[in-house]
Design a protein around this motif. Sequence first.
Motif, short mmCIF file in Angstrom:
data_model
loop_
_atom_site.label_atom_id
_atom_site.label_comp_id
_atom_site.label_asym_id
_atom_site.label_seq_id
_atom_site.Cartn_x
_atom_site.Cartn_y
_atom_site.Cartn_z
N ALA A 59 0.83 -1.21 0.00
CA ALA A 59 0.00 0.00 0.00
C ALA A 59 0.86 1.26 0.00
O ALA A 59 0.57 2.23 -0.71
N GLU A 60 1.93 1.25 0.78
CA GLU A 60 2.84 2.40 0.82
C GLU A 60 3.54 2.58 -0.53
O GLU A 60 3.70 3.70 -1.03
N ALA A 61 3.96 1.47 -1.11
CA ALA A 61 4.61 1.54 -2.42
C ALA A 61 3.64 2.04 -3.48
O ALA A 61 4.02 2.82 -4.37
N ARG A 62 2.38 1.62 -3.41
CA ARG A 62 1.37 2.07 -4.36
C ARG A 62 1.18 3.58 -4.27
O ARG A 62 1.07 4.27 -5.28
N LYS A 63 1.16 4.11 -3.05
CA LYS A 63 1.05 5.57 -2.88
C LYS A 63 2.24 6.28 -3.49
O LYS A 63 2.10 7.33 -4.12
N LEU A 64 3.42 5.71 -3.30
CA LEU A 64 4.63 6.33 -3.83
C LEU A 64 4.61 6.35 -5.37
O LEU A 64 4.86 7.38 -6.00
N LEU A 65 4.26 5.23 -5.99
CA LEU A 65 4.25 5.14 -7.44
C LEU A 65 3.14 5.99 -8.06
O LEU A 65 3.26 6.45 -9.19
N ALA A 66 2.05 6.18 -7.32
CA ALA A 66 0.92 6.95 -7.84
C ALA A 66 1.26 8.42 -8.08
O ALA A 66 0.52 9.13 -8.76
N ASP A 67 2.38 8.89 -7.54
CA ASP A 67 2.80 10.28 -7.76
C ASP A 67 3.41 10.48 -9.14
O ASP A 67 3.71 11.62 -9.52
N TYR A 68 3.60 9.38 -9.88
CA TYR A 68 4.25 9.46 -11.19
C TYR A 68 3.29 8.91 -12.24
O TYR A 68 2.94 7.73 -12.21
N PRO A 69 2.84 9.74 -13.18
CA PRO A 69 1.74 9.35 -14.08
C PRO A 69 2.01 8.12 -14.92
O PRO A 69 1.10 7.30 -15.16
N ASN A 70 3.24 7.93 -15.38
CA ASN A 70 3.52 6.77 -16.22
C ASN A 70 3.63 5.50 -15.40
O ASN A 70 3.26 4.42 -15.87
N MET A 71 4.11 5.61 -14.17
CA MET A 71 4.09 4.46 -13.28
C MET A 71 2.66 4.13 -12.88
O MET A 71 2.30 2.95 -12.72
N GLU A 72 1.82 5.15 -12.74
CA GLU A 72 0.40 4.91 -12.45
C GLU A 72 -0.24 4.15 -13.61
O GLU A 72 -1.08 3.27 -13.40
N HIS A 73 0.17 4.46 -14.83
CA HIS A 73 -0.30 3.73 -16.01
C HIS A 73 0.09 2.25 -15.91
O HIS A 73 -0.70 1.36 -16.25
N VAL A 74 1.30 1.98 -15.44
CA VAL A 74 1.76 0.61 -15.24
C VAL A 74 0.88 -0.11 -14.22
O VAL A 74 0.46 -1.26 -14.43
N LEU A 75 0.60 0.56 -13.11
CA LEU A 75 -0.25 -0.04 -12.06
C LEU A 75 -1.65 -0.31 -12.59
O LEU A 75 -2.25 -1.36 -12.32
N ASN A 76 -2.19 0.65 -13.36
CA ASN A 76 -3.54 0.48 -13.90
C ASN A 76 -3.60 -0.69 -14.89
O ASN A 76 -4.60 -1.41 -14.96
N ALA A 77 -2.54 -0.85 -15.67
CA ALA A 77 -2.49 -1.97 -16.61
C ALA A 77 -2.52 -3.30 -15.87
O ALA A 77 -3.20 -4.25 -16.29
N ALA A 78 -1.78 -3.36 -14.76
CA ALA A 78 -1.79 -4.58 -13.94
C ALA A 78 -3.18 -4.82 -13.35
O ALA A 78 -3.66 -5.96 -13.31
N LYS A 79 -3.82 -3.76 -12.91
CA LYS A 79 -5.19 -3.90 -12.38
C LYS A 79 -6.13 -4.43 -13.45
O LYS A 79 -6.99 -5.28 -13.18
N ASN A 80 -5.97 -3.93 -14.67
CA ASN A 80 -6.82 -4.40 -15.77
C ASN A 80 -6.63 -5.89 -16.00
O ASN A 80 -7.59 -6.63 -16.18
#
Length: 248
Positions: free
Chosen positions: A95-116
């Motif tokens: 959860a802490e790592a997710r918050k950290l990565l969410a500050d960067y739009p392209n890394m957020e794209h990576v997380l969203n792709a994994a969620k998909n």
Amino acid sequence: MISIYCWFFAVLGTSGTLLVHANDSNKLQNVKAVIAIADKVLDFYDHTTECVGELMCIIAAKPESKRNQMLSNPLGVVTKIATDNGQDRYSSLYAEARKLLADYPNMEHVLNAAKNGHSVKDSDVCESMYSKCPYEPKELLDTVNDLGDITTLLSKNVFGKVIADAIDFNNTQVGTPETNNRQKRSCDHKALDDSCTALGTTCGVVTAGCAICTFFTFGACIALCGEATVGTCGAAVAGCHVAKAVCG
């Protein structure tokens, strides 16, 4: 172009030792610096093909048992960060790592792709969702598997073959029929651009994943973030630079 390659090569070469030797008060700033550069790399490479989106979607679409086998891989850890449901022993860290990565739009794209991928659980659906990527799911996964071995990557992997052919052409005597055929194949600019994009985006996520693994100490992931993976990514990026110069 050259500045991005230099940034990427520098961060790949220094991120491991930077994070290991920094004192506690500087570690978070160091990991943010590494992720910020990885985020720029993803922005530079992936705006045309979305291969990193397809790759992360495919990994997350795998059955849980298969995904768990990848938790010693930085890409597997990034996938777990995106899809953790709070039942894992590392859930609070994810959860802490997710918050950290969410500050960067392209890394957020990576997380969203994994969620998909975790949601659809079907690699074929991932392929259709990220249809700009010119490669098959197996080819993307082979790249991940080959990252630890530059010889394998440049001889077997579909991306590496394009780059290796261009480099090999530079060292082959000009004027022979074999050279002429190789020149036509090696200097397919779209194939070369697509190959370097796929490798660049994969290595960008690996770099961010290694930074996260090192900071949060996720299991055995740190062991795979040493010279083997970092060296292979650095060599692949350098190979892209040489190949593009050869092909004009």
